[in-house]
Scaffold this motif. Structure first.
Motif, PDB file in Angstrom:
ATOM      1  N   LEU A 126       0.830  -1.207   0.000  1.00 41.42           N
ATOM      2  CA  LEU A 126       0.000   0.000   0.000  1.00 41.42           C
ATOM      3  C   LEU A 126       0.859   1.249   0.000  1.00 41.42           C
ATOM      4  O   LEU A 126       0.510   2.258  -0.632  1.00 41.42           O
ATOM      5  CB  LEU A 126      -0.942  -0.009   1.217  1.00 41.42           C
ATOM      6  N   LEU A 127       2.003   1.194   0.701  1.00 40.76           N
ATOM      7  CA  LEU A 127       2.890   2.371   0.742  1.00 40.76           C
ATOM      8  C   LEU A 127       3.614   2.585  -0.577  1.00 40.76           C
ATOM      9  O   LEU A 127       3.964   3.706  -0.925  1.00 40.76           O
ATOM     10  CB  LEU A 127       3.897   2.209   1.886  1.00 40.76           C
ATOM     11  N   GLU A 128       3.866   1.479  -1.285  1.00 42.30           N
ATOM     12  CA  GLU A 128       4.506   1.620  -2.594  1.00 42.30           C
ATOM     13  C   GLU A 128       3.623   2.391  -3.555  1.00 42.30           C
ATOM     14  O   GLU A 128       4.104   3.127  -4.410  1.00 42.30           O
ATOM     15  CB  GLU A 128       4.809   0.229  -3.168  1.00 42.30           C
ATOM     16  N   ASN A 129       2.309   2.224  -3.413  1.00 43.39           N
ATOM     17  CA  ASN A 129       1.356   2.949  -4.263  1.00 43.39           C
ATOM     18  C   ASN A 129       1.073   4.300  -3.614  1.00 43.39           C
ATOM     19  O   ASN A 129       0.283   4.399  -2.691  1.00 43.39           O
ATOM     20  CB  ASN A 129       0.073   2.122  -4.400  1.00 43.39           C
ATOM     21  N   LYS A 130       1.789   5.319  -4.064  1.00 46.78           N
ATOM     22  CA  LYS A 130       1.691   6.630  -3.422  1.00 46.78           C
ATOM     23  C   LYS A 130       0.294   7.228  -3.494  1.00 46.78           C
ATOM     24  O   LYS A 130      -0.044   8.129  -2.726  1.00 46.78           O
ATOM     25  CB  LYS A 130       2.698   7.607  -4.063  1.00 46.78           C
ATOM     26  N   SER A 131      -0.538   6.721  -4.417  1.00 43.79           N
ATOM     27  CA  SER A 131      -1.899   7.283  -4.544  1.00 43.79           C
ATOM     28  C   SER A 131      -2.907   6.569  -3.635  1.00 43.79           C
ATOM     29  O   SER A 131      -4.077   6.959  -3.596  1.00 43.79           O
ATOM     30  CB  SER A 131      -2.378   7.173  -5.997  1.00 43.79           C
ATOM     31  N   SER A 132      -2.450   5.539  -2.929  1.00 44.80           N
ATOM     32  CA  SER A 132      -3.396   4.812  -2.069  1.00 44.80           C
ATOM     33  C   SER A 132      -3.784   5.677  -0.875  1.00 44.80           C
ATOM     34  O   SER A 132      -3.013   6.525  -0.416  1.00 44.80           O
ATOM     35  CB  SER A 132      -2.781   3.495  -1.579  1.00 44.80           C
ATOM     36  N   SER A 133      -4.996   5.450  -0.403  1.00 42.86           N
ATOM     37  CA  SER A 133      -5.495   6.219   0.752  1.00 42.86           C
ATOM     38  C   SER A 133      -4.636   5.971   1.977  1.00 42.86           C
ATOM     39  O   SER A 133      -4.406   6.877   2.793  1.00 42.86           O
ATOM     40  CB  SER A 133      -6.952   5.841   1.058  1.00 42.86           C
ATOM     41  N   PHE A 134      -4.154   4.721   2.151  1.00 40.68           N
ATOM     42  CA  PHE A 134      -3.319   4.407   3.297  1.00 40.68           C
ATOM     43  C   PHE A 134      -2.006   5.170   3.231  1.00 40.68           C
ATOM     44  O   PHE A 134      -1.527   5.713   4.241  1.00 40.68           O
ATOM     45  CB  PHE A 134      -3.063   2.895   3.358  1.00 40.68           C
ATOM     46  N   ALA A 135      -1.403   5.227   2.029  1.00 48.16           N
ATOM     47  CA  ALA A 135      -0.151   5.979   1.864  1.00 48.16           C
ATOM     48  C   ALA A 135      -0.368   7.451   2.201  1.00 48.16           C
ATOM     49  O   ALA A 135       0.491   8.097   2.810  1.00 48.16           O
ATOM     50  CB  ALA A 135       0.365   5.824   0.433  1.00 48.16           C
ATOM     51  N   GLN A 136      -1.521   7.995   1.800  1.00 44.70           N
ATOM     52  CA  GLN A 136      -1.815   9.392   2.116  1.00 44.70           C
ATOM     53  C   GLN A 136      -1.975   9.600   3.622  1.00 44.70           C
ATOM     54  O   GLN A 136      -1.512  10.607   4.172  1.00 44.70           O
ATOM     55  CB  GLN A 136      -3.088   9.828   1.384  1.00 44.70           C
ATOM     56  N   LEU A 137      -2.626   8.650   4.318  1.00 44.68           N
ATOM     57  CA  LEU A 137      -2.762   8.731   5.779  1.00 44.68           C
ATOM     58  C   LEU A 137      -1.388   8.722   6.443  1.00 44.68           C
ATOM     59  O   LEU A 137      -1.110   9.493   7.360  1.00 44.68           O
ATOM     60  CB  LEU A 137      -3.583   7.553   6.304  1.00 44.68           C
ATOM     61  N   VAL A 138      -0.503   7.817   5.949  1.00 45.09           N
ATOM     62  CA  VAL A 138       0.834   7.697   6.519  1.00 45.09           C
ATOM     63  C   VAL A 138       1.628   8.975   6.283  1.00 45.09           C
ATOM     64  O   VAL A 138       2.306   9.490   7.183  1.00 45.09           O
ATOM     65  CB  VAL A 138       1.567   6.478   5.928  1.00 45.09           C
ATOM     66  N   ALA A 139       1.534   9.491   5.068  1.00 46.75           N
ATOM     67  CA  ALA A 139       2.257  10.728   4.743  1.00 46.75           C
ATOM     68  C   ALA A 139       1.787  11.871   5.637  1.00 46.75           C
ATOM     69  O   ALA A 139       2.604  12.663   6.147  1.00 46.75           O
ATOM     70  CB  ALA A 139       2.035  11.075   3.273  1.00 46.75           C
ATOM     71  N   GLU A 140       0.498  11.961   5.814  1.00 39.98           N
ATOM     72  CA  GLU A 140      -0.068  13.013   6.661  1.00 39.98           C
ATOM     73  C   GLU A 140       0.432  12.880   8.091  1.00 39.98           C
ATOM     74  O   GLU A 140       0.817  13.864   8.748  1.00 39.98           O
ATOM     75  CB  GLU A 140      -1.592  12.911   6.623  1.00 39.98           C
ATOM     76  N   TYR A 141       0.450  11.645   8.599  1.00 35.71           N
ATOM     77  CA  TYR A 141       0.921  11.402   9.963  1.00 35.71           C
ATOM     78  C   TYR A 141       2.408  11.738  10.088  1.00 35.71           C
ATOM     79  O   TYR A 141       2.858  12.311  11.078  1.00 35.71           O
ATOM     80  CB  TYR A 141       0.664   9.939  10.332  1.00 35.71           C
ATOM     81  N   THR A 142       3.179  11.384   9.045  1.00 38.85           N
ATOM     82  CA  THR A 142       4.622  11.642   9.065  1.00 38.85           C
ATOM     83  C   THR A 142       4.899  13.133   9.123  1.00 38.85           C
ATOM     84  O   THR A 142       5.719  13.597   9.923  1.00 38.85           O
ATOM     85  CB  THR A 142       5.282  11.042   7.803  1.00 38.85           C
ATOM     86  N   VAL A 143       4.218  13.871   8.267  1.00 43.00           N
ATOM     87  CA  VAL A 143       4.424  15.334   8.236  1.00 43.00           C
ATOM     88  C   VAL A 143       4.069  15.931   9.592  1.00 43.00           C
ATOM     89  O   VAL A 143       4.797  16.764  10.143  1.00 43.00           O
ATOM     90  CB  VAL A 143       3.559  15.969   7.119  1.00 43.00           C
ATOM     91  N   ARG A 144       2.940  15.509  10.131  1.00 47.31           N
ATOM     92  CA  ARG A 144       2.481  16.056  11.411  1.00 47.31           C
ATOM     93  C   ARG A 144       3.458  15.716  12.523  1.00 47.31           C
ATOM     94  O   ARG A 144       3.764  16.541  13.386  1.00 47.31           O
ATOM     95  CB  ARG A 144       1.090  15.511  11.726  1.00 47.31           C
TER      96      ARG A 144
END
Length: 1501
Positions: free
Chosen positions: A1478-1496
């Motif tokens: 899921l993380l490999e697919n940058k457009s996945s909703s899970f990847a977006q959740l992870v990215a958001e959490y990482t930035v925060r």
């Protein structure tokens, strides 16, 4: 009314003026007058029929109708005149039938017959025509006729007086008849010519109460006519209406036409409303003791008496009048017997005696009816003020005081104790009336029996003294019963609040056995109490027998002659004494119960309140800071040597954002509580400037609409409201809900997700627009995206200019704070800005280091190689693709049209409380009677009742028959024989009383126990949907009030009905044997009584049901207030909640008040009918020739007839009260028919002991909804959770994560689809087999009152060593070892003496002990800091390495090391694959959740 049929005959024709004085002319003119009335009524009816098509509309009728009160009074008077004429007609017929007929007799008989017919026809005319006419006044011709009627009546009366003065042999019959005619004529003329004609305003208030179909009126009028907005007619009733209870007529008429609802019941007058009387009561109480905390039972009693002292004086006067009137019969009965025996002192002595007897009965009737109504009125007031003061006290209780009394006990104070004190008003006068009645009785006895009355006095005193030890025993047992009931209700309330966790763990039957055990203790004391009460009843039932035997025996010894008249007088006196003594045990029992209840209430009111001097409030302009604490030391337990908060010093300027962080149990929540003034202060100063709002860690949501929860008493400002909804991300949730913000929330927000509850209470705080905001870790219950949104929009947006203190475990929210307070062991160890304190101490580094560690793990997971990703089996890859992407595409259309399906649903989860309508079914009685021993004991009780009555009447009949009428008559038997036979019959009766009482209490006790067991088994086996849609107040109401009725009241009520019915039949048989012609009047009177009862019972039944239905909201509101008292105080909303409570109490008191009025309305009319029967009997006895009837037996008939009105009314009232009480049985039976969950065990489908061995979950097309009328939450999930792997479930708040868990545990049964575990469809096996093999740490951490040991191992399956091992693994071992009791350390109600994080760790300890193959973590670490979370995750990895672990989490780090991740969105699978893919697919909703959490997260490091 006395009647003497004249024996003189006059010729038909007379000359001159003499003819105008003769009865033939007077009665003939009356015949003509009544014929005219009949003719006019006939013509009027025909005219109305012809004109029926041109009648006025409803509005016109309402405006032009005369006062309903006047019409009903007139109708009643017409009915009385008709009945009076009927009685005279029958008596004349008997007289002239025995003697020769004459012209005068024929004319008189015709006159009386026409009078009966004419006045009866007028009654029918009033009921069918005039009540619905549009005329503002009575018809003109009718009023003219009334004028003629009064004139001729006055003329006849004057003639009677003239004839009497001339010493002509005048007929008393004519005199009495004409007096009645003049009085009634005056009344009719007053009503017709001078009576007040109510205008449109008054009739608007009354007409809808008469006509159930008021919908024909226009809407404005309909709204005005709502009973709930109308003041009770009692408020402006006249003296006649008050005496006859005619003011209840409109409501009873409405109840006859339709099922009464609460809006049909008028409002109380201020003098009976708690809103009106409570301020007075509070002032009186404070005047007595200064502050409520210093009060005692005596001051409470004084304040209650001062509230109703006028009513007490009035009821005392009425009681004395009633007692004096009741002794008229015994005083005169000897004279009456001698009169029948031929000893007449003066002419017309018989009529005088009859008149005095009848007048005494009327006075007794009027005084008793007013007495009983006003006693009930006193009870309603007392109960209302007690419930209110208990409620207000609960709002101010300190934390330590709450540990003394749990919510269940406080509910008992309100539901049981306050009710009992209110019910004692019924017995107030009984406590001292014995002191009045006994001396009067002794005087009468002395008049008849001389010195033998002293023996009667001594015997009475002995019996009163004999009751003292029994009373003490009763008090002791009553105390124990109430203590046991408190413990049971406390446990019941706690279990009902936490039923979901019990069912998830499969513990419900264990906790049911706990409730059963508490009930067994309660019933042991209850059994002792009821048997002691039975013994007391036997003693006092035997009292009058013992007294009479002793008195007659003394007469024989003293050679005092026993004549039948004197014996009858003595027996009548003993009967009244018997009544007083019969009530004495109940009175003593009630005194005991009331004293216990008053002591309990007083001790509760004396508990310590929150310290009022904790916070020093300062005005905005005079102080530069918003909050300042100087040298603060605070402790929840003042007796503890280790304060909760130590040496607290900080200052918060206006507009600052302050973050509070620290490990679990460091004192973060206690710091916020001390700012709110909740924690007792040891030393130091707290200064607070401005209004405050508070968001607790555990959401507190009220039952009611979402909008009401957000507004929280404020007026709606639509623009601000929408801004708040937007800031709290609630708009999307409201779009999904069927009714938007008008959706009714279940108890404790049961139909909302944890995140939704948290956001609603954040919205509540934001809408208040306060100066200071206190947030206790509100972001832990929401997902990362929502948490970021809330922080940005709320903290940095709407609250940017406000003072905000927020507790948080998320390090990423710390940099935005102007001040950070780091807490450890109750101290502030570091304070400053984020970057300033980052390198200055180890405590903040613990938290930040844990965050970095989690992110490192996260980064390594995100950067994992493709080769590692491919190590997943091909099967898993195929499964993921098939169930993720494909289902996402398949359900696109479904998701697009979700609004149509969901919004179209029109069902609220919380429904109105079910109540039966119509009469209580026979099956309810049959169920109750046959519950114990199959009803086999009931015939024996009835036989005992019949024997009691036969022996009682037989003993009295023997004395009346065997004793001589006078001294010159030879006695039938000797005095020894007379007394011996009487004693034998009396002893037999007493023995039957003992047998009957013992059988009754045994059967009643057994029945109550069986009902309790059956109801509780059905409740505990009910599906979770029942608890979701049923507020616990409804269940508690049945388990407390209704169960109390079955325990205490209903057996005695049924017994009382059987006793009164058999007694009445015995008296009718005796009186008929004395004078069979009495049956002529008995039959129509009993028929009329039954008609009245049938007319009354629909209203009484529904009013009683409304009482039951209206009590549950009071309990529910009280329970919610107790659990949310901190939040209520933080918003300064105590007065609003107190006002709401008073409105709910008045809503409960309204049907109670009118139930009492309706009962007296019926009783008054039955009393009048009984008095007419008694009058008829007396007139018959004095009319028969001397020697036809034995004077002694006739006197015995009169003795029983004296109580006929009381007894006849008693039968009907018992019948009505029995039905009212049986509603409690009906309500309990409702809960014995609850649909049950699936069986706990299904023997043919029991899985192996090793199941589940692999732990694979296969979900196939799973669809779930919470109720048939609600929308789907999960809408077709299909996926497989591999066995022995860790699966994470993520998604936005309310996406269906928790619902999936509930479906797995079959808390909610699937609407469609299957869940298969290791090849077994979980829907086909028993619930206990399923739930006991699974483990869960739920979203809401739950602890039960008890000890640490019982919380970890409620089933007692593990050793202490295993429990300590589990505590160490979940990081709680050291904390528990610090406690004095170790594993036996106390846990208070709801675990309130442990922090939310510690409670969650206890839940972790439970699953570590259970060691199931499948473990579900439902946001299990939401309330702990990151460091503790990392330790928990490490523990779980070690302990459950070979288990299937399903993790629902808002922290992305908690699911990153999962083998699979399932992402839900609006009840559909959006993605399902390994985290790496899921993380490999940058457009996945899970990847977006992870990215958001990482930035925060990185922004804080």
């Amino acid at each position: 009314m006395s009647i003497l049929l004249s024996s003189y005959h006059s010729p038909l024709m007379y000359s001159g003026a003499e003819f105008l004085l003769k009865p033939v002319f007077l009665r003939g003119f009356s015949v003509s007058l009544h014929l005219v009335l009949l003719f006019v009524l006939f013509i009027s009816c025909v005219f109305k029929k012809c004109k029926v098509g041109h009648s006025e509309g409803p509005n016109e009728r309402i405006k032009n109708t005369t006062s309903l009160y006047h019409k009903q009074s007139t109708l009643l008077c017409c009915l009385c005149v008709s009945l009076f004429s009927l009685v005279l007609c029958l008596l004349n017929y008997f007289y002239w039938y025995r003697n020769s007929w004459s012209d005068e007799g024929l004319v008189t008989l015709l006159d009386l017959a026409l009078r009966t017919l004419a006045w009866g026809s007028l009654c029918v005319y009033f009921r069918t025509q005039l009540f619905n006419s549009g005329e503002p006044k009575y018809p003109f011709l009718l009023r003219v006729w009334w004028g003629f009627y009064l004139s001729i009546s006055c003329y006849c009366l004057v003639v009677d007086i003239v004839v009497y003065r001339k010493h002509v042999n005048a007929s008393v019959e004519y005199f009495v008849s004409d007096v009645v005619s003049v009085v009634s004529g005056l009344f009719f003329c007053y009503m017709g010519f001078l009576g007040k004609n109510e205008g449109a305003e008054d009739t608007l208030l009354e007409e809808p109460l008469l006509n159930g179909d008021s919908s024909a009126s226009n809407e404005a009028e309909s709204n005005k006519c709502k009973g709930g907005e109308t003041l009770t007619p009692y408020s402006n009733a006249g003296i006649f209406s008050i005496l006859t209870f005619s003011w209840m007529g409109p409501l009873i008429a409405t109840g006859k036409k339709k099922t009464l609802e609460l809006e049909d019941v008028p409002q109380l007058v201020p003098g009976d409303s708690v809103v009106g009387v409570f301020p007075t009561f509070r002032k009186k109480l404070e005047a007595e003791c200064g502050t409520i905390n210093r009060m005692n039972t005596l001051t409470l009693v004084k304040a209650l008496i001062s509230l109703v002292w006028k009513e007490i004086l009035l009821t005392s006067l009425l009681e004395i009048i009633s007692a004096l009137a009741s002794y008229v019969g015994p005083f005169l009965i000897d004279t009456f017997v001698q009169y029948l025996n031929g000893r007449r002192k003066f002419k017309n002595e018989g009529y005088v005696l009859v008149s005095v007897f009848f007048a005494a009965k009327l006075v007794q009737c009027l005084s008793q009816r007013q007495l009983h109504f006003r006693l009930q009125q006193i009870g309603i007031r007392i109960r209302s003020v007690l419930v209110t003061i208990i409620y207000n006290k609960s709002l101010t209780l300190s934390w330590q005081s709450k540990q003394c009394h749990t919510s269940g006990e406080m509910i008992n104070f309100m539901a049981i104790d306050a009710d009992r004190v209110g019910a004692f008003s019924w017995y107030v006068s009984s406590t001292w009336m014995v002191l009045v009645e006994v001396p009067i009785a002794l005087l009468i006895l002395y008049k008849n029996l001389g010195l033998a009355s002293i023996v009667a006095f001594i015997a009475t005193i002995l019996f009163i003294l004999a009751n003292i030890p029994l009373a003490k025993l009763e008090e002791k047992f009553q105390d124990k019963v109430m203590e046991s009931k408190d413990r049971r209700m406390k446990a019941t309330s706690e279990i009902l609040r936490n039923m979901r966790i019990l069912k998830l763990q499969g513990w419900e039957m264990k906790f049911l056995s706990k409730i059963m055990g508490l009930r067994e203790t309660e019933t042991e004391w209850l059994k002792k109490f009821v048997y002691t009460s039975a013994l007391t009843t036997f003693v006092f039932c035997s009292a009058s027998t013992f007294v009479s035997v002793a008195t007659f025996g003394a007469c024989m010894v003293m050679k005092i002659p026993l004549e039948s008249g004197k014996i009858l007088s003595a027996l009548a006196t003993f009967e009244i004494l018997h009544g007083a003594m019969f009530n004495l045990p109940y009175t003593i029992s009630m005194i005991v119960q009331t004293k216990v209840s008053l002591n309990r209430i007083a001790s509760f009111l004396c508990l310590d309140d929150l310290q009022s001097d904790v916070i020093e409030k300062v005005s905005r302009g005079s102080y530069d800071a918003a909050i300042e604490i100087i040298e603060g030391n605070f402790s929840w337990d003042l007796s503890s040597l280790n304060p909760t908060l130590k040496e607290i010093n900080f200052k918060v300027q206006h507009g600052m954002r302050v973050a509070v962080c620290g490990t679990v149990g460091s004192g973060k929540s206690s710091l916020l509580s001390c700012i709110l003034g909740e924690v007792p202060k040891i030393s130091g100063t707290i200064k607070l400037c401005g209004t405050k709002a508070y968001v607790p860690q555990s959401p507190w949501i009220q039952s009611g609409k979402i909008e009401e929860n957000i507004l929280f008493g404020k007026e709606m400002e639509r623009e601000r409201y929408n801004r708040v909804l937007e800031a709290c991300s609630l708009k999307k949730d409201l779009e999904i809900l069927s009714f938007g913000d008008q959706t009714i929330i279940g108890e404790r927000g049961i139909n909302l997700s944890g995140g939704q509850k948290q956001r609603i209470q954040i919205a509540r705080a934001l809408y208040q627009d306060a100066d200071i905001y206190l947030f206790d870790d509100p972001f832990s219950a929401v997902d990362a995206h929502t948490g970021s949104h809330l922080f940005k929009e709320c903290m940095l947006g709407l609250l940017s200019s406000k003072t905000v203190i927020y507790v948080t475990h998320q390090v990423e929210f710390l940099p935005a704070a102007d001040l950070i307070l780091v807490m450890k062991d109750g101290r502030i160890t570091q304070a400053g800005k984020y970057y300033d304190i980052l390198n200055s101490g180890t405590d903040i580094m613990e938290l930040v280091g844990a965050q970095e560690k989690a992110l490192l793990a996260f980064d390594s997971a995100a950067a994992g190689s493709a080769a590692e990703s491919k190590s997943m089996s091909k099967e898993d890859g195929k499964m993921a693709n098939a169930n993720g992407v494909v289902q996402k595409q398949e359900n696109k259309d479904v998701q697009d049209c979700k609004a149509d399906g969901i919004v179209g649903s029109k069902g609220q989860i919380i429904q109105e409380e079910e109540r039966e309508k119509g009469k209580v079914g026979f099956w309810v009685y049959w169920k109750y009677i046959t519950m114990a021993y199959g009803g086999a004991v009931v015939p024996f009780i009835l036989v005992a009742h019949i024997l009691i009555q036969l022996l009682e009447i037989g003993s009295n009949y023997w004395m009346a028959w065997a004793a001589p009428v006078s001294q010159n008559v030879k006695p039938v038997v000797g005095s020894p024989t007379l007394i011996i036979v009487y004693v034998a019959l009396a002893i037999g009766g007493s023995f039957c009383v003992l047998v009957k009482t013992m059988l009754l209490v045994t059967t009643g006790y057994k029945t109550a126990t069986l009902f309790f067991n059956k109801m509780h088994l059905c409740i505990f086996r009910a599906p979770m949907s029942f608890f979701d849609s049923t507020p616990s107040g409804r269940i508690v109401n049945r388990a407390s009030s209704d169960q109390s009725a079955v325990d205490w009241s209903i057996p005695y009520q049924l017994d009382s009905f059987a006793l009164s019915m058999i007694h009445l039949l015995g008296i009718i048989a005796l009186m008929s044997q004395v004078a069979w012609k009495v049956l002529i009047i008995f039959i129509p009177v009993i028929g009329t009584c039954i008609w009245y009862q049938q007319y009354y019972i629909p209203s009484a039944r529904e009013l009683t049901r409304l009482v039951g239905v209206c009590k549950a909201p009071v309990i529910q509101h009280f329970a919610e207030t107790i659990s949310g008292s901190t939040t209520i105080r933080s918003f300064d909303e105590e007065s609003r909640f107190s006002d709401t409570n008073m409105k709910l109490i008045d809503a409960y008191s309204r049907p109670r008040f009118h139930t009492s009025g309706a009962m007296q309305w019926l009783s008054f009319r039955l009393d009048m009918l009984s008095s007419i029967t008694f009058l008829f009997s007396l007139v018959f006895l004095i009319s028969v020739p001397e020697g036809v009837i034995d004077p002694g037996i006739a006197g015995l008939g009169v003795i029983y007839g004296l109580n006929l009105n009381v007894l006849q009314a008693w039968v009907i009232m018992n019948l009505s009260q029995m039905e009212n009480k049986m509603i409690s049985v009906e309500r309990i039976l409702q809960y014995t028919g609850i649909p049950s969950e699936s069986p706990l065990l299904i023997e043919e489908n029991q899985p192996d002991c090793s199941w589940p061995s692999h732990g694979e979950l296969d979900i196939r097309d799973l669809q779930v909804r919470y109720a048939p009328h609600m929308p789907l939450i999960l809408r077709g999930l299909t996926c497989t959770f591999p066995g022995g792997r860790k699966t994470g479930i993520v998604g936005r708040t309310a996406s269906g994560k928790t619902t999936l868990v509930q479906a797995l545990f079959r808390i909610v049964e699937p609407a469609a689809g299957q869940i298969i575990i290791d090849g077994i469809n979980i829907s086909l096996i028993g619930l206990h087999d399923l739930r006991s093999r699974l483990s869960i740490i739920p979203q809401d951490p739950t602890m039960f009152e008890g000890t640490i040991r019982t919380n970890l191992d409620p089933l007692e399956e593990f050793t202490d060593e295993q429990i300590w091992e589990a505590l160490d693994k979940c990081q709680l071992g050291d904390e528990v070892r610090k406690k004095e009791g170790k594993l036996d350390s106390t846990v208070s109600e709801n675990g309130e003496n442990w922090s939310v994080g510690q409670r969650q760790l206890v839940c972790l300890g439970r699953v570590l002990l259970k060691k199931s193959k499948i473990l579900v973590l439902d946001e299990a670490t939401a309330s702990v800091d990151t460091a503790t979370d990392n330790l928990i995750q490490e523990t779980l990895r070690k302990q459950f390495s070979n288990c299937t672990v399903i993790t629902i989490a808002h922290r992305i780090t908690s699911v990153l090391d999962s083998d699979m991740v399932l992402l839900l969105n609006n009840g559909l699978i959006e993605e399902y694959d390994s985290p790496r893919r899921l993380l490999e697919n940058k457009s996945s909703s899970f990847a977006q959740l992870v990215a958001e959490y990482t930035v925060r997260s990185n922004s804080s490091l």
